[in-house]
Motif scaffolding. Structure first.
Motif, PDB file in Angstrom:
ATOM      1  N   CYS A   1     -17.925   4.348  59.071  1.00 34.83           N
ATOM      2  CA  CYS A   1     -19.177   4.238  59.574  1.00 34.83           C
ATOM      3  C   CYS A   1     -20.118   5.536  59.249  1.00 34.83           C
ATOM      4  O   CYS A   1     -21.356   5.307  58.797  1.00 34.83           O
ATOM      5  CB  CYS A   1     -19.235   3.892  61.050  1.00 34.83           C
ATOM      6  N   ASP A   2     -19.550   6.715  59.371  1.00 31.91           N
ATOM      7  CA  ASP A   2     -19.952   7.777  59.217  1.00 31.91           C
ATOM      8  C   ASP A   2     -20.631   8.076  57.805  1.00 31.91           C
ATOM      9  O   ASP A   2     -21.857   8.200  57.413  1.00 31.91           O
ATOM     10  CB  ASP A   2     -19.391   9.013  59.746  1.00 31.91           C
TER      11      ASP A   2
ATOM     12  N   HIS B   1     -18.252   3.846  66.537  1.00 28.98           N
ATOM     13  CA  HIS B   1     -18.964   3.195  65.325  1.00 28.98           C
ATOM     14  C   HIS B   1     -20.326   3.185  65.608  1.00 28.98           C
ATOM     15  O   HIS B   1     -20.969   3.411  66.608  1.00 28.98           O
ATOM     16  CB  HIS B   1     -18.290   1.926  65.197  1.00 28.98           C
ATOM     17  N   ARG B   2     -21.161   2.842  64.431  1.00 28.13           N
ATOM     18  CA  ARG B   2     -22.445   2.567  64.199  1.00 28.13           C
ATOM     19  C   ARG B   2     -22.748   1.443  64.174  1.00 28.13           C
ATOM     20  O   ARG B   2     -22.024   0.381  63.586  1.00 28.13           O
ATOM     21  CB  ARG B   2     -23.243   3.599  63.198  1.00 28.13           C
TER      22      ARG B   2
ATOM     23  N   THR C   1     -20.114  -3.657  63.238  1.00 20.57           N
ATOM     24  CA  THR C   1     -20.281  -2.214  62.892  1.00 20.57           C
ATOM     25  C   THR C   1     -20.634  -2.181  61.400  1.00 20.57           C
ATOM     26  O   THR C   1     -20.467  -2.940  60.695  1.00 20.57           O
ATOM     27  CB  THR C   1     -19.081  -1.385  63.242  1.00 20.57           C
ATOM     28  N   LEU C   2     -20.967  -0.893  60.846  1.00 19.54           N
ATOM     29  CA  LEU C   2     -21.680  -0.503  59.689  1.00 19.54           C
ATOM     30  C   LEU C   2     -20.322  -0.728  58.593  1.00 19.54           C
ATOM     31  O   LEU C   2     -20.279  -1.078  57.599  1.00 19.54           O
ATOM     32  CB  LEU C   2     -21.969   0.830  59.592  1.00 19.54           C
TER      33      LEU C   2
ATOM     34  N   TYR D   1     -23.610   5.472  57.153  1.00 19.42           N
ATOM     35  CA  TYR D   1     -24.808   5.870  57.600  1.00 19.42           C
ATOM     36  C   TYR D   1     -25.524   7.092  56.852  1.00 19.42           C
ATOM     37  O   TYR D   1     -26.533   6.896  56.687  1.00 19.42           O
ATOM     38  CB  TYR D   1     -24.440   6.364  59.009  1.00 19.42           C
ATOM     39  N   ARG D   2     -24.500   7.893  56.468  1.00 19.96           N
ATOM     40  CA  ARG D   2     -25.276   9.181  55.792  1.00 19.96           C
ATOM     41  C   ARG D   2     -25.514   8.862  54.289  1.00 19.96           C
ATOM     42  O   ARG D   2     -26.717   9.253  53.999  1.00 19.96           O
ATOM     43  CB  ARG D   2     -23.997  10.317  55.687  1.00 19.96           C
TER      44      ARG D   2
ATOM     45  N   ALA E   1     -24.401  -2.391  62.898  1.00 19.84           N
ATOM     46  CA  ALA E   1     -25.100  -2.830  61.658  1.00 19.84           C
ATOM     47  C   ALA E   1     -26.209  -3.524  62.039  1.00 19.84           C
ATOM     48  O   ALA E   1     -26.864  -3.854  61.077  1.00 19.84           O
ATOM     49  CB  ALA E   1     -24.112  -3.640  60.752  1.00 19.84           C
TER      50      ALA E   1
ATOM     51  N   HIS F   1     -23.160   3.425  70.270  1.00 21.93           N
ATOM     52  CA  HIS F   1     -21.940   3.772  69.616  1.00 21.93           C
ATOM     53  C   HIS F   1     -20.746   2.852  70.157  1.00 21.93           C
ATOM     54  O   HIS F   1     -20.089   3.261  71.050  1.00 21.93           O
ATOM     55  CB  HIS F   1     -21.688   5.100  69.372  1.00 21.93           C
TER      56      HIS F   1
ATOM     57  N   GLN G   1     -29.681   2.408  67.526  1.00 20.53           N
ATOM     58  CA  GLN G   1     -29.164   3.728  66.714  1.00 20.53           C
ATOM     59  C   GLN G   1     -28.628   4.502  67.522  1.00 20.53           C
ATOM     60  O   GLN G   1     -27.625   5.405  66.987  1.00 20.53           O
ATOM     61  CB  GLN G   1     -30.347   4.617  65.963  1.00 20.53           C
TER      62      GLN G   1
ATOM     63  N   HIS H   1     -29.127   7.173  54.715  1.00 22.91           N
ATOM     64  CA  HIS H   1     -30.113   8.242  55.154  1.00 22.91           C
ATOM     65  C   HIS H   1     -30.149   9.357  54.289  1.00 22.91           C
ATOM     66  O   HIS H   1     -30.935  10.398  54.605  1.00 22.91           O
ATOM     67  CB  HIS H   1     -29.967   8.679  56.571  1.00 22.91           C
TER      68      HIS H   1
END
Length: 88
Positions: free
Chosen positions: A63-64, A21-22, A35-36, A67-68, A24, A13, A10, A71
């Motif tokens: 990616c943001d 990026h984040r 990446t996501l 991710y958001r 996956a 990046h 997590q 979560h």
């Protein structure tokens, strides 16, 4: 014996084309990352001091957003308008 390096996926990046990026999934030795937002590439490791040698990376918007949503965190646009995040 191998040298173990413990990483929290997590907090990793990867920077691709100037955007961070984040991930996956987990990091695996000598394996491509995904990446996501769906980019797949082979990681190359550099010292942290080299991070900005090619300009300051910016965040990948896709990616943001993914991710958001995952979560329950409102997007930047939703926070400005006062709306709540939606789960898809």
């Amino acid at each position: 014996m191998a040298a173990l390096i413990y990483l929290d996926a997590q907090t990793v990046h990867p920077v691709i084309n100037g955007e961070w990026h984040r991930l996956a999934g987990a990091l695996e030795p000598a394996e491509a990352i995904t990446t996501l937002c769906g980019i797949t590439d082979t990681p190359v490791f550099m010292p942290f001091s080299e991070r900005r040698s090619h300009g300051i990376p910016r965040q990948c918007d896709e990616c943001d957003t993914i991710y958001r949503r995952g979560h329950g965190i409102p997007s930047r646009r939703d926070r400005l308008s006062g709306r709540r995040a939606t789960q898809e």
